[in-house]
Design an enzyme around this catalytic site. Sequence first.
Site, mmCIF file in Angstrom:
data_model
loop_
_atom_site.group_PDB
_atom_site.id
_atom_site.type_symbol
_atom_site.label_atom_id
_atom_site.label_comp_id
_atom_site.label_asym_id
_atom_site.label_seq_id
_atom_site.Cartn_x
_atom_site.Cartn_y
_atom_site.Cartn_z
ATOM 1 N N GLN A 101 -25.474 131.773 23.631
ATOM 2 C CA GLN A 101 -25.773 132.243 22.272
ATOM 3 C C GLN A 101 -26.066 133.742 22.300
ATOM 4 O OE1 GLN A 101 -28.972 129.426 21.664
ATOM 5 N NE2 GLN A 101 -29.590 129.821 23.784
ATOM 6 N N HIS A 138 -45.804 125.468 16.817
ATOM 7 C CA HIS A 138 -46.074 124.916 18.158
ATOM 8 C C HIS A 138 -47.245 123.934 18.157
ATOM 9 C CE1 HIS A 138 -43.649 128.572 19.426
ATOM 10 N NE2 HIS A 138 -42.927 127.515 19.700
ATOM 11 N N ASP A 154 -37.537 120.452 20.843
ATOM 12 C CA ASP A 154 -37.805 121.754 20.213
ATOM 13 C C ASP A 154 -36.513 122.569 20.297
ATOM 14 O OD1 ASP A 154 -40.008 124.567 21.093
ATOM 15 O OD2 ASP A 154 -38.695 124.202 19.366
ATOM 16 N N THR A 164 -32.782 124.381 18.785
ATOM 17 C CA THR A 164 -32.199 125.152 17.690
ATOM 18 C C THR A 164 -31.624 124.158 16.684
ATOM 19 O OG1 THR A 164 -30.387 125.319 19.298
ATOM 20 C CG2 THR A 164 -31.616 127.327 18.827
HETATM 21 N N1 SAM Z 1 -38.583 126.587 17.102
HETATM 22 C C1 SAM Z 1 -37.165 126.879 17.093
HETATM 23 C C2 SAM Z 1 -36.485 126.221 15.939
HETATM 24 O O1 SAM Z 1 -37.089 125.353 15.290
HETATM 25 O O2 SAM Z 1 -35.339 126.605 15.672
HETATM 26 C C3 SAM Z 1 -36.551 126.481 18.415
HETATM 27 C C4 SAM Z 1 -37.064 127.332 19.517
HETATM 28 S S1 SAM Z 1 -36.372 127.212 21.076
HETATM 29 C C5 SAM Z 1 -36.025 128.877 21.340
HETATM 30 C C6 SAM Z 1 -34.793 126.419 20.865
HETATM 31 C C7 SAM Z 1 -34.135 126.293 22.225
HETATM 32 O O3 SAM Z 1 -33.274 125.148 22.313
HETATM 33 C C8 SAM Z 1 -33.237 127.493 22.608
HETATM 34 O O4 SAM Z 1 -33.856 128.233 23.622
HETATM 35 C C9 SAM Z 1 -31.916 126.859 23.069
HETATM 36 O O5 SAM Z 1 -31.352 127.508 24.186
HETATM 37 C C10 SAM Z 1 -32.391 125.445 23.402
HETATM 38 N N2 SAM Z 1 -31.310 124.433 23.457
HETATM 39 C C11 SAM Z 1 -30.285 124.267 22.591
HETATM 40 N N3 SAM Z 1 -29.496 123.248 22.993
HETATM 41 C C12 SAM Z 1 -30.044 122.754 24.146
HETATM 42 C C13 SAM Z 1 -29.706 121.695 25.046
HETATM 43 N N4 SAM Z 1 -28.605 120.941 24.833
HETATM 44 N N5 SAM Z 1 -30.512 121.455 26.119
HETATM 45 C C14 SAM Z 1 -31.620 122.229 26.342
HETATM 46 N N6 SAM Z 1 -32.002 123.266 25.538
HETATM 47 C C15 SAM Z 1 -31.217 123.513 24.448
#
Ligand code: SAM
Length: 276
Positions: free
Chosen positions: A31, A62, A155, A157
Site C-alpha cells: 500500500q 484502540h 484491526d 484496513t
Molecule cells: N484502525 C485502522 C482502521 O480502522 O482502518 C486500521 C489500522 S492498522 C494500520 C490496519 C492494518 O491492517 C494495516 O497496517 C494493514 O497493513 C493491515 N492488514 C491489511 N490486510 C492484512 C492482512 N491480510 N493480514 C495482516 N494485516 C493486514
Amino acid sequence: MELWFTEYQTPAIGFSCKSTGTLRTEKTAYQDLAVIETEQFGRMLLLDGMVMTTEKDEFIYHEMISLIACNSHPRPSKVLIIGGGDGGTLREVVRHPAVEQGTLVEIDDRVIQAARDFFPSLSCALDHEKSKVLVEDGIKYVQEHENCYDIVIVDSTDPVGPAIELFSKSFYANVYKVLKDDGMLVVQSDSPYYHPDVVKMAFNGIKEIFPLTRLYLANIPTYPSGLWSFTVGSKKYDPQEPCHSHQEGCRYYSLELHKAAFQLPVLVEQLIGNGE
Ligand code: SAM
C-alpha cells in the site's frame, strides 16, 4: 501558503485538516504509506490516502476495539490481533491485567517500522514481555492455527487490497476454528452512515458463523462520519456484560460506556436487521 490534507471518505465527502509537514511517504509491497503532521490531530498515519490513526484521537479506537472483549471474556489470556501494525491495539491488550499474551499478525512490516519511527506512544508495546509480533498475512495465519486463542481482534484496513478477504465468511469461519470453544471475535466494521454495506457484510457474515453477534459504536473524529462500528461474534459470553473492571488509564472507555455502546440508533438496528 496553507497546506491541507483531504481524505475522500466517499466520492462526495472529503475530510480535510491543515497539515504542517510530511514526515514520510513510501510505496510498500502492499500500500501507499504516509506520515504527516497536522495542526489539529498531531501526527497522522495514512494508508492508501485513508486515515489509519492519529496521535490525538487514537485512544478512542484502540480502547474500544480492545476492552469490550477483554473485559467481557472471563479468561482473555491469549489474544490474537490481525492487522494493527501501528501497535495501538496491542498496547491496550497487553495493558489488561488478565491478558497473558498479545500476538500481532501484521502483513506489512513498513507499517510497524513507521509506528516505531514516528508514533512512540502507539508502538511502545511492540517489545512488551506479553507481546509477540509476526509479519504475516492474517488470512493465512488463521488457516494454519486451531483452538488456541480466547479473543481475536481484526484491526484491519477497510475491505481493500490485502484486507478484502478479512471481511469474508470463509475468514470468519477460520477465525471460529482458531478460537477456543468459548472464544470471542471483534472486528472493526466501518461507518454505518457512509459504508452501510460494509457494516452489513461484516455483521451478517459473523452472524452466520457465531451463535451470538452484537454491534457497538464509538465516536471517532478522524474516521468517516465520526461514528464507527465494531462487531463481536461470540461462542459463549455476552460482550455487553463486563466481568472484569479494567478501566484504569482509559480516556474514552468506561464500564458504564461499555454497556451504553451497544445501545444503537434505530437506523443502525434496522441496518443489521434487529429492527425488523
Ligand atoms: N484502525 C485502522 C482502521 O480502522 O482502518 C486500521 C489500522 S492498522 C494500520 C490496519 C492494518 O491492517 C494495516 O497496517 C494493514 O497493513 C493491515 N492488514 C491489511 N490486510 C492484512 C492482512 N491480510 N493480514 C495482516 N494485516 C493486514
